[in-house]
Design a protein around this motif. Sequence first.
Motif, short mmCIF file in Angstrom:
data_model
loop_
_atom_site.label_atom_id
_atom_site.label_comp_id
_atom_site.label_asym_id
_atom_site.label_seq_id
_atom_site.Cartn_x
_atom_site.Cartn_y
_atom_site.Cartn_z
N ASN A 155 -8.45 71.66 -28.94
CA ASN A 155 -7.44 72.11 -29.90
C ASN A 155 -8.08 72.94 -31.01
N ASP A 157 -6.52 74.45 -33.24
CA ASP A 157 -5.72 74.28 -34.46
C ASP A 157 -6.00 72.93 -35.14
N TRP A 158 -7.04 72.23 -34.66
CA TRP A 158 -7.42 70.96 -35.26
C TRP A 158 -7.79 71.17 -36.73
N VAL A 159 -7.24 70.35 -37.61
CA VAL A 159 -7.47 70.50 -39.05
C VAL A 159 -8.66 69.64 -39.48
N THR A 209 -8.04 74.88 -40.39
CA THR A 209 -8.10 74.66 -38.94
C THR A 209 -9.44 75.15 -38.41
N ASP A 211 -9.84 77.14 -35.97
CA ASP A 211 -9.71 78.59 -35.75
C ASP A 211 -10.02 79.37 -37.02
N GLU A 212 -9.48 78.92 -38.15
CA GLU A 212 -9.72 79.61 -39.42
C GLU A 212 -11.20 79.55 -39.80
#
Length: 259
Positions: A155, A157-159, A209, A211-212
């Motif tokens: 994932n 988008d995992w925070v 996240t 991704d960020e």
Amino acid sequence: MSLVNYAEFKLSITKALGDQLAADLEKLTPVSLTSTNLAMLPSVAGVYQLYQEHEDGRKLVYIGKADGSLPQRLTKHLKKLRGRVGVDLEKVTFTALSVEEDFQAVLPEKLLIAKHQGIGEAPWNNNGFGINDPGVKRDTTVFGLDHFDQLYPANLDWVIEGLPVGECSLYDLVWAVKDGLPYVFRFARQQHEKTYAGITVSLGSSSATADELFRIISAALPDPWQITALPGYVVMYPTRAESESARKYYRQGEVIHPS
């Protein structure tokens, strides 16, 4: 000519043990794979089974063993499953059975795997569900659509929480991301300090996240460093090498999707 007073008897100890293990596990009621339920298990060696709840009923998906501690081993599975797309943890349950030390020599989980895979169960076994880093040699491997990592990708988008707000060293950020992810984030450690020395980044929030953060990290890295998101994990190396199994590349702050 057949004899009425003679026959051959073949005793399969391994089959008998496998059948007994399966029967004892069948008596147990699966419970949710949660930290609370795992904390109630004794810290003993044993075997365990993971199940997924489907519309058409509960299905056995994985059989494993714990050489030292059942809760410790199952906690690693819980962490991995938390970071996968397509896995509803509320529908993942488990059962566990302690196994005496002298029984470990017969590899009880292999007996169970053989029995259940013979009837089409335990699809996650021998299919990439392991909890260890798969190693550099697997970075370019292309897996079939039924491989665990393809079915349940990492994932992105995992925070990640608890990040340092404001200016921080790239070195510290990379390690914070690694420690905060429930899946593997591997990078060239020998070149780590030398490359990141003196590089700083700025974060506006204590959470972001994956991704960020990969965008931020790649933007601070010099050419030719690249972050590659593979189906089940992420790697970062000083090379622009491409992989057939890559989902995304992060290069100097930009996201490149494989063609």
